[in-house]
Each structure stands twice: as C-alpha cells, then as structure tokens.
Write an enzyme that holds these catalytic residues in place. Structure first.
Site, PDB file in Angstrom:
ATOM      1  N   GLY A 133     -21.654  19.648 -24.033  1.00  0.00           N
ATOM      2  CA  GLY A 133     -22.859  18.969 -23.656  1.00  0.00           C
ATOM      3  C   GLY A 133     -23.988  19.366 -24.330  1.00  0.00           C
ATOM      4  O   GLY A 133     -24.864  18.499 -24.726  1.00  0.00           O
ATOM      5  N   LYS A 162     -16.957   5.510 -24.460  1.00  0.00           N
ATOM      6  CA  LYS A 162     -18.163   4.570 -24.049  1.00  0.00           C
ATOM      7  C   LYS A 162     -19.434   4.489 -24.693  1.00  0.00           C
ATOM      8  O   LYS A 162     -20.007   5.602 -24.904  1.00  0.00           O
ATOM      9  CB  LYS A 162     -18.403   4.910 -22.690  1.00  0.00           C
ATOM     10  CG  LYS A 162     -17.583   4.501 -21.718  1.00  0.00           C
ATOM     11  CD  LYS A 162     -17.508   4.976 -20.370  1.00  0.00           C
ATOM     12  CE  LYS A 162     -16.694   4.559 -19.187  1.00  0.00           C
ATOM     13  NZ  LYS A 162     -16.903   4.907 -18.065  1.00  0.00           N
ATOM     14  N   GLY A 201     -16.185  18.982 -26.636  1.00  0.00           N
ATOM     15  CA  GLY A 201     -15.010  19.173 -26.427  1.00  0.00           C
ATOM     16  C   GLY A 201     -13.710  18.444 -27.193  1.00  0.00           C
ATOM     17  O   GLY A 201     -12.984  19.117 -27.925  1.00  0.00           O
ATOM     18  N   ARG A 221     -14.693  30.881 -27.596  1.00  0.00           N
ATOM     19  CA  ARG A 221     -16.040  31.194 -27.157  1.00  0.00           C
ATOM     20  C   ARG A 221     -16.288  32.751 -27.080  1.00  0.00           C
ATOM     21  O   ARG A 221     -17.365  33.291 -27.336  1.00  0.00           O
ATOM     22  CB  ARG A 221     -16.271  30.541 -25.980  1.00  0.00           C
ATOM     23  CG  ARG A 221     -16.697  29.199 -26.197  1.00  0.00           C
ATOM     24  CD  ARG A 221     -17.121  28.325 -24.951  1.00  0.00           C
ATOM     25  NE  ARG A 221     -17.577  27.150 -25.054  1.00  0.00           N
ATOM     26  CZ  ARG A 221     -18.120  26.411 -23.948  1.00  0.00           C
ATOM     27  NH1 ARG A 221     -17.706  26.783 -22.765  1.00  0.00           N
ATOM     28  NH2 ARG A 221     -18.506  25.341 -24.114  1.00  0.00           N
TER      29      ARG A 221
HETATM   30  C1  3PG Z   1     -19.734  24.283 -21.003  1.00  0.00           C
HETATM   31  O1  3PG Z   1     -18.537  24.515 -20.898  1.00  0.00           O
HETATM   32  O2  3PG Z   1     -19.880  23.184 -21.423  1.00  0.00           O
HETATM   33  C2  3PG Z   1     -20.707  25.190 -20.785  1.00  0.00           C
HETATM   34  O3  3PG Z   1     -20.322  26.492 -20.438  1.00  0.00           O
HETATM   35  C3  3PG Z   1     -21.816  24.625 -19.608  1.00  0.00           C
HETATM   36  O4  3PG Z   1     -21.075  24.379 -18.318  1.00  0.00           O
HETATM   37  P1  3PG Z   1     -21.691  23.358 -17.288  1.00  0.00           P
HETATM   38  O5  3PG Z   1     -21.526  21.914 -17.709  1.00  0.00           O
HETATM   39  O6  3PG Z   1     -20.785  23.678 -16.075  1.00  0.00           O
HETATM   40  O7  3PG Z   1     -23.145  23.709 -17.114  1.00  0.00           O
HETATM   41 MG    MG Z   2     -20.053  21.021 -19.701  1.00  0.00          MG
END
Ligand code: 3PG
Ligand code: MG
Length: 398
Positions: free
Chosen positions: A377, A197, A354, A36
C-alpha cells in the site's frame, strides 16, 4: 532530503526505538516469506555497532485493539534471532511497566521486541498519549518501516514528534530508490501498471501521466481501456462504467506528452483456469464468449522495445493473469527483459506491491531489478504522489 539517517544520530549508550514492519505472512506458525525481516538487518547491525540498543516497535495483522494470541509478535522471536544473529528479548506490551523494565535491563548486543502495537486500540488513532508511553522507553526514534509509512499511527507518526528521529537503512533505501525511479528519474521513464481494476488505480494513473514518458497498461485494467476505445472484450474482466474516465485519462496523457501503451494483440481463453484452451487474437477481435487473460507476443515485442529506449522503469501490477499458467507469459517476458537491461547497466528498474513482487519472483527476474520494495500500500500511495505521514513526520523531529 529533509530527514536524518542513523549516521546523523549519537547512538552510543542509547536505547533506540526502531519502528519496523515485520508484518510477514505466517502459515501454521511458520513464516513463509521473511524478506521484510532480512531487510532490517543493516539497521539492527548499524545501531548495535554504534553502541545503541535496538527496541523494536511493530504491528502484526489487524487485531483492532484486542489482545489476540495468534497475532502476538512473540512467535517471531526465533525468526528474528536467526536473521539478526543476536539474542532477542520480548516484552508482552509496547508500553507500561513490563516494557519499561525490559528496556532498562537490555544489554549491549541484545535486541528487545515489544508486543504488537495494535493490541492498543489507540495506536491506529495516532494517539499522542500512547506515543508518549512508547517514547519513554528510549532516547532516539528510528523509523525503518517504509511499508507502514502510509499509516498515521502512534508508532509511525506521533512518536516522531517526541524524540530525535531518523530513517533506518531500509527506509533510506526505499526512499532513495523511489526518488530515483519517479522523483528525479533518468529519462525516458516508463511506468508499467497492471492489476484488475482501473477504479482502484485512478489516482495512480493521474499522477503517472504527468511524470512518465510511457505508461504500459496491462491486466484487467487494459481491458477497460480497450473497451473504452470501442473494442469488444467479451467476458473479460473490465469495468465498463469506467469508460468515460478511461477516455479522459487517454486525452490527458496525450496532452501531457505521455504515450499510453495498450496491448495490440491478446491471449483469449474461454475459462479463467490454468492451461485453459486459448488463442492469440488482434486486440479488437475478442469473441463474445472470450476472456482476455494476457497480452500477446506482438504486444510483448512492443513493451520490450520501449524498455530498450527507457532509462528507468517503475512497475506496479502484473500484465496478465500471472497466477495462471501460461497466462503469466507477458509478465515474465517483460520482467526478464527489464532484468537483462538492468544487469547490462542500461536501466534503473524499481518494482513494488504485493502481487507485483510475487509475479517478479515467480519469473526469476526480481533478483536483477535495481530495487524491489518491501511495501504494498505504501508503494502505491507514494506512486500516487501522496505524502506518507510516517515519512513526513521524520522531517520535523522533536
Ligand atoms: C503491510 O503489510 O502492507 C503493512 O504492514 C501495513 O499493514 P496494514 O495495511 O494492516 O496497515
Ligand atoms: Mg497492507
């Protein structure tokens, strides 16, 4: 696309507030994956080249409004200096006198990093007062944190209304790659969705069946679908209460002209362990004591053939228990096929999330993908068809 880029902004002599996502994994004080950070380089370089002075806004972990030493961004300064090849100064708050003084004394060619925005409890509430405190530090706002754009926070959303705003290079690349993969893809387009899931990916599946030609389902999710079709899945990870939902998804997919691809053969073990004794069986032959840990060779052949027919593949989630050898076989084989087709110029391949990126890195295929997202996310929410607040805010800049 509705948002501006660095090229549309006058940066010369300006202090540029750049929202970055440097939420990187750290073990014993050492950054274990600096992807990142490295991917921010073009933005930093271009701002400096245009005569701007970058001031970085970022969160780190989830401190919940408390100042926690182990979540201080100070510890990332050496890694940032190495990645950017510039001096990186640090202010121990993201608003207030210390930050303002540091911002004012910032010299051309230097970068200023501000302390964790989440040390303020109001950050995650999208508080406009906190945003105004941040906005005082610069004249331009640049959001380069696609991977945090699913959060409506002061540093990602409210601040964009207060300053002339634009997307950074990484944000731009992420949005362009996703647009190519799912917004206006070359067809046929195949989505690969895996993971544990169905219940956590319902919205995703619902959105994808409207948009893609083939939906390859793997991992624990596939077991849920096999069970819904009346096949025995033994002790496999599966959500039996999702049966009706799975049946509904299959019916809707058919109506929408989307082909759902489930394993026709499976790798079955009795234990969830690396190198557990295992056998390949037809998908409808899992014994009571068995656990489906991967898709079998026939299924891999089918997936490869679908990739051959496709022009675009978008991927989220591993196909099997990829963290356990040899149950990473289907994920690896499919990933390498997508990589080879991409290298040959026959396929656009985009992946995110991830686990997915970890799996593709392990397979050695990631380097040949058209684009690997830095987002977890946010990638998922984008694939679900949701509007990301951090992106939407760039469309109506102040
Ligand atoms: C992540 O690592 O997916 C982003 O930086 C968002 O982090 P968070 O889920 O704590 O908002
Ligand atoms: Mg996250």
């Amino acid at each position: 696309m509705g948002w501006k880029t660095l090229d549309d902004m006058d940066l010369n002599g300006k202090r540029v507030l750049v929202r970055v996502d440097i939420n990187v994994p750290i073990v014993d004080g050492v950054v274990t994956d600096s992807t990142r950070i490295r991917r921010l380089m073009p933005t930093i370089r271009d701002i400096i080249a245009a005569g701007g002075r970058p001031i970085l806004l970022a969160h780190f972990g989830r401190p919940g409004g408390e100042r926690r030493k182990n979540l201080s961004l100070n510890q990332l300064v050496p890694t940032l200096e190495r990645a950017f090849g510039t001096r990186v100064l640090f202010a121990d708050d993201c608003v207030g006198p210390a930050a303002e003084e540091a911002a004012e004394s910032l010299q051309p060619g230097e970068v200023l990093l501000l302390e964790n925005t989440r040390f303020h409890a109001t950050e995650t509430k999208n508080d406009p007062t906190l945003a105004a405190g941040m906005a005082r530090l610069g004249q331009v706002y640049c959001n380069d944190a696609f991977s945090a754009a699913h959060r409506a926070h002061s540093s990602t959303e409210a601040i964009a209304r207060l300053l002339p705003s634009c997307a950074g290079r990484l944000m731009q690349a992420e949005l362009e790659a996703l647009e190519k993969a799912l917004g206006k893809p070359e067809r046929p387009v195949t989505a690969v969705v895996g993971g544990a899931k169905v219940s956590t990916k319902l919205e995703l599946l619902g959105n994808l069946i409207e948009k893609v030609d083939y939906l390859v389902i793997g991992g624990g999710m596939a077991n849920t679908f096999l069970a819904a079709k009346g096949m025995p899945v033994g002790k496999s990870l599966a959500e039996r209460i999702m049966k009706d939902t799975a049946v509904e998804i299959m019916a809707k997919a058919e109506a929408a002209g989307c082909t759902i691809v489930l394993p026709t053969d499976v790798v079955v073990a009795e234990k969830f362990e690396s190198h557990a004794a295992h056998q390949v069986l037809p998908a409808d032959r899992c014994p009571d004591e068995g656990m489906i840990l991967d898709a079998g060779p026939e299924s891999i052949t089918t997936i490869k053939a679908i990739f051959e027919k496709s022009r675009t593949v978008i991927w989220n989630g591993p196909l099997g228990a990829f963290e356990l050898e040899p149950f990473d076989a289907a994920t690896n084989a499919a990933a390498l096929k997508a990589a080879a087709l991409t290298r040959a110029g026959k396929l656009v391949s985009v992946a995110g999330g991830g686990d997915t990126v970890a799996a593709l890195n392990a397979s050695g295929a990631a380097g040949d993908f058209t684009y690997i997202s830095t987002a977890g996310g946010a990638f998922l929410e984008w694939m679900e068809g949701k509007t990301l607040p951090g992106v939407a805010a760039l469309m109506q800049d102040g």
